[in-house]
Scaffold this motif. Structure first.
Motif, PDB file in Angstrom:
ATOM      1  N   GLU A 291       0.851  -1.195   0.000  1.00  0.00           N
ATOM      2  CA  GLU A 291       0.000   0.000   0.000  1.00  0.00           C
ATOM      3  C   GLU A 291       0.884   1.241   0.000  1.00  0.00           C
ATOM      4  O   GLU A 291       1.974   1.255   0.580  1.00  0.00           O
ATOM      5  N   ILE A 292       0.410   2.263  -0.693  1.00  0.00           N
ATOM      6  CA  ILE A 292       1.127   3.533  -0.795  1.00  0.00           C
ATOM      7  C   ILE A 292       0.256   4.625  -0.194  1.00  0.00           C
ATOM      8  O   ILE A 292      -0.918   4.759  -0.549  1.00  0.00           O
ATOM      9  N   HIS A 293       0.827   5.402   0.700  1.00  0.00           N
ATOM     10  CA  HIS A 293       0.130   6.544   1.293  1.00  0.00           C
ATOM     11  C   HIS A 293       0.791   7.826   0.782  1.00  0.00           C
ATOM     12  O   HIS A 293       1.993   8.032   0.979  1.00  0.00           O
ATOM     13  N   PHE A 294       0.002   8.650   0.102  1.00  0.00           N
ATOM     14  CA  PHE A 294       0.486   9.925  -0.424  1.00  0.00           C
ATOM     15  C   PHE A 294       0.090  11.043   0.541  1.00  0.00           C
ATOM     16  O   PHE A 294      -1.032  11.062   1.053  1.00  0.00           O
ATOM     17  N   HIS A 295       0.999  11.989   0.742  1.00  0.00           N
ATOM     18  CA  HIS A 295       0.725  13.130   1.614  1.00  0.00           C
ATOM     19  C   HIS A 295       0.902  14.419   0.805  1.00  0.00           C
ATOM     20  O   HIS A 295       2.001  14.708   0.317  1.00  0.00           O
ATOM     21  N   GLY A 296      -0.191  15.175   0.648  1.00  0.00           N
ATOM     22  CA  GLY A 296      -0.143  16.425  -0.106  1.00  0.00           C
ATOM     23  C   GLY A 296      -0.533  17.603   0.773  1.00  0.00           C
ATOM     24  O   GLY A 296      -0.708  17.487   1.987  1.00  0.00           O
ATOM     25  N   LYS A 297      -0.672  18.741   0.142  1.00  0.00           N
ATOM     26  CA  LYS A 297      -0.965  19.976   0.850  1.00  0.00           C
ATOM     27  C   LYS A 297      -2.473  20.214   0.931  1.00  0.00           C
ATOM     28  O   LYS A 297      -3.210  19.889  -0.004  1.00  0.00           O
TER      29      LYS A 297
END
Length: 457
Positions: A291-297
């Protein structure tokens, strides 16, 4: 603040003294050039963008939209004047959930000075003042409904994506062809492909609209053909450690229920975001991650930084692209989101001014979330500045030292250098670079893949 307390303790126990922040008070520094030139140009472009949309605001909201446009321009023009005349920092007044954190941070900065002088654009931390400018731009719109949802940087981000389309087609084609044969790969082949795609994601970081002050900055050539020639410009290459961590996690799984999680703290939208999605797709397909967790603004930030709106828009444009390889990638990526294999987060901490060693105290929930990760990629220059506190560290200070306790999980910085800070170099390396290329720290010509593992400290 936690980091300031740590600084005092480090001085007492003999560890390297924590240096001063990078700041525009150092005349001739990149911070000084940013505050005197680049930030006013970004503000001017934002003001012009709002003005050019005057007719649209009128069509959608009538006279109320026109009045909102005028007030927003007034507030951004006032902000530009404050910046150019080194006025004191003033509290936020929009009442949004993060405003209290910002205003408390200002109070702590005032207390740190121990003088009659308030924090100001040319005297305070460059990191603080640059973040503050983007938050004030956002405030200018939030105080003027019905303009609250208007992203002054959206046009530039969209233009950058479309101008990079040929390069996007190239890497999507490479990925699709790779996935067709990946099942037969041995570890040596998997490793070679991981290292290649790490480099693609690394050099994608050069497409940065905040550095170009919103001017054209897209990827227009085949990114794969230049990788070999760019290798000498990677000053620190810890990609072997990344491979070892991921492949060992894959081999040491005890049950199918154990999942390897990789987090990517995003930087720019456009071409760079696509390179991050390419890397994430490969990690899932190769089973190096589950699983990939993306963190954006959570708000428009540093011109081209990725927001949820940018993330969703990119997936949609990929799916509907005329080129088969692009659209096929977009369909796969959207399915990954729907299945919960890819998860997007936009915690407000990413748009606060704090360096990351404050995270466990200021945003304990985010720190706890990152602790669930097996590996965290931090993309880009701003994340590196926050990882290292944006301070005047010696070139040879270790990365672990500069992190000052920020160790939620093994982490890796993928960054092209666009600020005058770099740690972890060999003795004499920084000095030699300064002689051969005086702009080596700020031009984006050089890069790092820099790894830290709390288990090895």
């Amino acid at each position: 603040m936690m980091c300031e307390k740590m600084a005092e303790e480090e001085e007492e126990d003999g560890r390297p003294e924590v240096p001063d922040y990078l700041s525009a008070k150092y005349t001739g520094s990149f911070a000084y050039l940013t505050v005197t030139d680049r930030l006013p140009r970004i503000l001017t472009k934002a003001i012009d963008t709002v003005h050019r949309h005057k007719d649209i605001f009128f069509e959608e909201h009538g006279q109320e939209g026109v009045e909102a446009e005028k007030r927003a321009i007034f507030l951004m023009s006032k902000l530009r004047n404050e910046l150019q005349t080194d006025k004191p920092v003033i509290p936020l007044t929009d009442g949004l959930p993060d405003a209290d954190q910002w205003n408390k941070y200002l109070e702590r900065q005032q207390a740190r000075l121990d003088t009659e002088e308030n924090p100001s654009w040319f005297k305070s931390s460059w990191l603080y003042m640059e973040c503050y400018m983007y938050r004030r731009i956002y405030e200018s719109l939030q105080l003027n409904p019905p303009m609250c949802d208007f992203d002054v940087f959206s046009e530039s981000k969209i233009q950058s994506f479309f101008e990079s389309q040929q390069a996007i087609i190239t890497i999507c084609t490479y990925l699709q062809e790779l996935k067709e044969k990946i099942e037969a790969f041995k570890d040596t082949q998997l490793k070679a492909e991981l290292l290649l795609l790490l480099q693609v994601a690394l050099w994608g970081n050069r497409c940065d609209l905040s550095i170009s002050a919103g001017q054209e900055n897209a990827q227009k050539f085949n990114p794969l053909t230049s990788l070999e020639s760019l290798k000498p410009f990677i000053l620190i290459d810890d990609s072997e450690f990344v491979w070892e961590l991921l492949v060992n996690n894959k081999k040491n799984k005890t049950t199918e229920t154990v999942r390897t999680r990789v987090d990517i703290v995003l930087d720019n939208s456009g071409f760079e975001l696509v390179t991050d999605l390419i890397l994430a797709d490969f990690l899932i397909t190769s089973r190096l991650a589950d699983e990939i967790h993306f963190h954006g603004k959570s708000i428009p930030w540093f011109v081209s930084d990725t927001t949820k709106r940018d993330f969703d828009w990119t997936l949609k444009k990929m799916q509907t692209a005329n080129h088969m390889r692009m659209s096929r990638s977009g369909v796969v990526w959207e399915n990954n989101v729907k299945k919960g294999v890819w998860i997007y987060h936009d915690h407000p901490y990413w748009t606060l001014p704090h360096e990351f060693c404050d995270m466990s105290l200021v945003a304990g929930d985010l720190y706890a979330e990152l602790q669930k990760s097996n590996l965290i990629f931090f993309k880009g220059d701003l994340n590196y500045r926050k990882l290292t506190g944006d301070r005047k560290w010696s070139y040879t200070v270790s990365f672990d030292t500069a992190l000052r306790g920020f160790q939620p999980a093994p982490l890796c910085s993928l960054r092209t250098l666009k600020a005058d800070i770099q740690v972890g170099l060999k003795p004499g390396q920084g000095e030699q670079l300064a002689v051969s290329d005086p702009e080596w720290m700020t031009s984006g010509r050089y890069a790092i893949i820099q790894f830290s593992n709390p288990c090895q400290i």
